[in-house]
Design an enzyme around this catalytic site. Structure first.
Site, mmCIF file in Angstrom:
data_model
loop_
_atom_site.group_PDB
_atom_site.id
_atom_site.type_symbol
_atom_site.label_atom_id
_atom_site.label_comp_id
_atom_site.label_asym_id
_atom_site.label_seq_id
_atom_site.Cartn_x
_atom_site.Cartn_y
_atom_site.Cartn_z
ATOM 1 N N GLU A 134 27.317 32.963 29.088
ATOM 2 C CA GLU A 134 27.599 33.986 28.448
ATOM 3 C C GLU A 134 28.760 33.997 27.402
ATOM 4 O O GLU A 134 28.451 34.833 26.448
ATOM 5 C CB GLU A 134 27.671 35.174 29.653
ATOM 6 N N ASP A 135 29.616 33.362 27.733
ATOM 7 C CA ASP A 135 30.954 34.002 26.985
ATOM 8 C C ASP A 135 31.438 32.700 26.228
ATOM 9 O O ASP A 135 32.713 32.586 25.644
ATOM 10 C CB ASP A 135 31.944 34.353 27.986
ATOM 11 N N HIS A 176 30.266 30.826 36.229
ATOM 12 C CA HIS A 176 29.338 31.820 36.010
ATOM 13 C C HIS A 176 29.375 32.417 34.793
ATOM 14 O O HIS A 176 28.374 33.180 34.194
ATOM 15 C CB HIS A 176 29.522 32.740 37.503
ATOM 16 N N ASP A 216 31.771 37.979 42.011
ATOM 17 C CA ASP A 216 32.186 38.493 40.580
ATOM 18 C C ASP A 216 32.403 40.075 40.732
ATOM 19 O O ASP A 216 33.502 40.169 40.247
ATOM 20 C CB ASP A 216 30.999 38.151 39.938
ATOM 21 N N ASP A 230 38.019 59.039 66.512
ATOM 22 C CA ASP A 230 37.886 57.744 66.390
ATOM 23 C C ASP A 230 38.120 57.023 65.057
ATOM 24 O O ASP A 230 37.744 56.403 64.590
ATOM 25 C CB ASP A 230 36.346 57.270 66.580
ATOM 26 N N HIS A 272 39.667 34.551 36.343
ATOM 27 C CA HIS A 272 38.416 35.206 36.925
ATOM 28 C C HIS A 272 37.564 34.526 37.970
ATOM 29 O O HIS A 272 37.490 34.463 39.073
ATOM 30 C CB HIS A 272 37.816 36.041 35.935
HETATM 31 MN MN MN Z 1 32.455 37.412 35.802
#
Ligand code: MN
Length: 718
Positions: A81-82, A77, A144, A267, A53
């Site tokens: 957080e993880d 990024h 992201d 169109d 990712h």
């Molecule tokens: Mn992410």
């Protein structure tokens, strides 16, 4: 590269070399190592290693040709957080810039998500931009989101729907405002695919079918344009491109058509002619209009008038081969790049600086984007604001349920509480911000989740007025305080009136319940009985006045007579006093010498009857209100009452005689007269005359005034 392939570090580095040849990519390589370590062992829902990712996100950023710190931030990024990596670690190893971008993205990811954004999308978009402090944070967030949308099939319903709706409401419009057309189109079509799967598949099939059928026609138009331009010595790229599905779907919806009516849309394919210079753009326009007749009202010149997001092009629609409408856009290569890449097209002018003041001219549209054009005229000032604060006047905060409230900068939990509901405001006792207890005057920050505790015991405080920022909170608090004061005044008025009524053995409740109460209020010019009580509370009205009206009593009449032996004037009247006395002695106040016809106030003394004064007598004003009664004079008693006058005249001979004659002419006696002169050659007379009533007195004064040399005549207090 196909989308489902896993991106490798080398793909990213190759991409960077394509637009930053020879760049030192050490920062990006190091970011890769950290990300790989941080996400080791983590697996995505797709079954791929988690690292796929951030790699994909970094690759998208490299495709957008962004600077190296942004790409490094893309790799990192999700680490804060993880994983166990901290912001401090990132700052140490990658520097402030990368750390700030990652921090910004982490904060955006921490925002609560609910399906309620739909209705408040505009506020949420603004909040994202406000929180992002640096637009590169938004670009990483968009990359992201794009990768998450590309792999959305692995998410379960209803999360899939929620993310797709959020993308359509929030992220696609942001991409659009940043002018990144390709990203907007892809986000919209991915959202479309997951929000309306059936419609998406049907429309996709129908459009593809028609495009296949139209292929020959498209080629014919392209060839005709190309050949005609060549004849005029112009070199151009000519493209025929299908519109993206979401825009076709929206157009059907706007017109109230179903997918079966797709043929109504002529169109599906738009043509684009790309040349070198602006001059050539207008030449191409002339040549095409000579080739096919233009349809009136369809020409737009976005070259001389660019769109707010800096888009430039000439648009025209002509009647092409076989009488079919053909939409054509004409632009330069540079315009084409900006139309696709938007703000990202300008990113790499200078390594390190996002924008230099020189380039800021090109970003006037951003000014409009952030709606600051009124406040900020100076580009330098604008750049500052772009980095630090996109919306200096507002903060965006969440309710625990995920609703967004927009409040002015500096707003407090009390403002927030009143923004929720007036009752929540009135009763707020405690505030929690992001699960931490804060004082009620805490300054709310964008992104805060605010929870208010209420208590029925709590009430608004005057102190709150010192820190609230919204006019709503201010006016509600004031309203409440006013209402409370009124309540206090009603209670006070009630008590004052009850005390007065008690003297007459009347219960306040029987007064308030009586039909007369309302009537009396009206007589005193009040709308309601409550208003009457408020006036009593404030002392604008005496309780005596009200009670008298209620009892229908007139003020007691006073009769005066002369005691033959002493020559004294004695007055009596009938009035019910508290001790039950009816016949009462009145004394005329020596301090003001009332005469018949004067407005009178009586004062109930303790055991000495009632002393009577002129209503204007200052000695009465200071006496106890409760013991005052109005008194009237029995019409005319024919007695001689003393009245004291002060007369100022010019100081000259014969004045006393002239004044005496004037008094006598009004048939009055002078009891006493004293004169003294002043240094400024005035004479001052102090005179006591005997009068029968007020009219008589006025006649005397008028007579004196008419005497030549009299400057002023006044009635003295005593
Ligand atoms: Mn992410």
């Amino acid at each position: 590269m196909r989308r489902r392939d896993i991106v490798r570090l080398s793909d990213i580095l190759d991409q960077i070399q394509s637009y930053l040849p020879g760049a030192n990519t050490h920062l990006v390589e190091k970011a890769y190592v950290f990300a790989a370590k941080a996400h080791a062992g983590q697996i995505r829902k797709s079954g791929e290693p988690y690292l796929s990712h951030p790699l994909a996100v970094a690759y998208i950023l490299a495709q957008m040709r962004l600077d190296l710190p942004t790409i490094a931030a893309g790799l990192l990024h999700d680490t804060v957080e993880d994983s166990s990596l901290t912001l401090e670690d990132l700052r140490k190893h990658f520097g402030e810039e990368v750390a700030l971008i990652v921090d910004g993205v982490t904060k955006l990811s921490a925002l609560p998500t609910t399906d309620r954004f739909h209705k408040q999308a505009e506020n949420f978009r603004k909040m994202l931009l406000a929180m992002a402090k640096d637009l590169r944070v938004i670009l990483v967030k968009l990359a992201d989101r794009l990768h998450n949308m590309r792999t959305l099939e692995f998410q379960a319903e209803p999360k899939r729907r929620r993310i797709a709706q959020e993308t359509l409401d929030i992220y696609a419009p942001i991409a659009s405002r940043l002018g990144i057309d390709w990203l907007k189109r892809e986000l919209e079509d991915l959202s479309f695919r997951y929000l309306y799967p059936e419609e998406f598949q049907r429309l996709k099939a129908e459009v593809e079918k028609r495009l296949e059928e139209a292929q020959e026609y498209v080629e014919e138009v392209k060839k005709l344009i190309q050949q005609t331009l060549e004849k005029h010595g112009l070199k151009a790229r000519v493209l025929g491109r299908s519109k993206h599905l979401w825009s076709i779907y929206r157009k059907l919806e706007r017109n109230g058509w179903t997918i079966d009516q797709l043929d109504q849309i002529y169109d599906l394919v738009g043509f684009r002619v790309i040349v070198k210079t602006i001059k050539e753009c207008y030449e191409v326009l002339g040549i095409i209009h000579a080739l096919w007749p233009p349809i009136p009202g369809r020409f737009k010149d976005y070259i001389s008038l660019p769109k707010p997001n800096m888009y430039q092009s000439l648009h025209t629609t002509v009647l092409g081969p076989r009488g079919k409408r053909v939409e054509i856009q004409i632009r330069t290569e540079e315009m084409d790049r900006i139309a696709n890449e938007g703000i990202a097209a300008h990113w790499l002018y200078k390594e390190g600086a996002i924008l230099s003041p020189k380039e800021s001219k090109k970003f006037e549209w951003l000014e409009r984007l952030v709606e600051l054009q009124k406040e900020l005229q100076n580009p330098k000032e604008f750049l500052e604001s772009l980095r630090l604060d996109l919306f200096p006047e507002e903060v965006y905060v969440f309710t625990p349920g995920g609703d967004i409230k927009v409040l002015p900068r500096g707003a407090t939990p009390v403002d927030f509480a009143y923004a929720i509901h007036t009752e929540v405001g009135h009763h707020c006792v405690r505030a929690w911000v992001n699960h931490q207890l804060v004082p009620l005057d805490y300054e709310l920050q964008t992104g805060d989740v605010v929870k208010i505790d209420t208590s029925s015991q709590q009430k608004p405080s005057r102190d709150w007025l010192k820190f609230v920022k919204t006019s709503r909170a201010r006016s509600r608090i004031r309203q409440w305080l006013r209402a409370e004061e009124r309540e206090r005044m009603v209670a006070a008025g009630r008590e004052i009136l009850a005390r007065e009524l008690r003297k007459h053995r009347i219960q306040i409740s029987s007064f308030l319940d009586s039909p007369e109460a309302q009537e009396i209020a009206h007589k005193f010019n009040f709308k309601t009985v409550e208003d009457l009580l408020v006036a009593l509370g404030y002392g604008k009205l005496t309780p005596n006045q009200v009670v008298k009206r209620y009892l229908g009593e007139e003020s007691p009449k006073m009769v005066c007579e002369k005691v033959p032996e002493t020559g004294e004037i004695r007055c009596t009247g009938e009035v019910l006093l508290m001790d039950g006395t009816r016949n009462v002695l009145f004394h005329l106040g020596r301090c003001c010498n009332p005469v018949p016809g004067d407005d009178l106030i009586g004062y109930i003394t303790r055991g000495r009857g009632i002393s009577v004064h002129r209503a204007s007598c200052p000695n009465v004003a200071i006496l106890d209100e409760e013991r005052k009664i109005e008194v009237r004079w029995e019409k005319s008693d024919g007695l001689a009452h003393p009245a004291r006058l002060s007369i100022i005249t010019q100081d000259r001979k014969g004045m006393l005689a002239a004044v005496s004659t004037a008094v006598s002419a009004a048939e009055a006696n002078i009891l006493k007269a004293e004169v003294h002169t002043t240094p400024d050659r005035r004479a001052v007379f102090d005179m006591i005359v005997e009068v029968t009533d007020r009219r008589h007195l006025e006649k005397i004064m008028a007579n004196i005034r008419s005497v030549d040399g009299v400057l002023k005549v006044e009635r003295r207090l005593a």
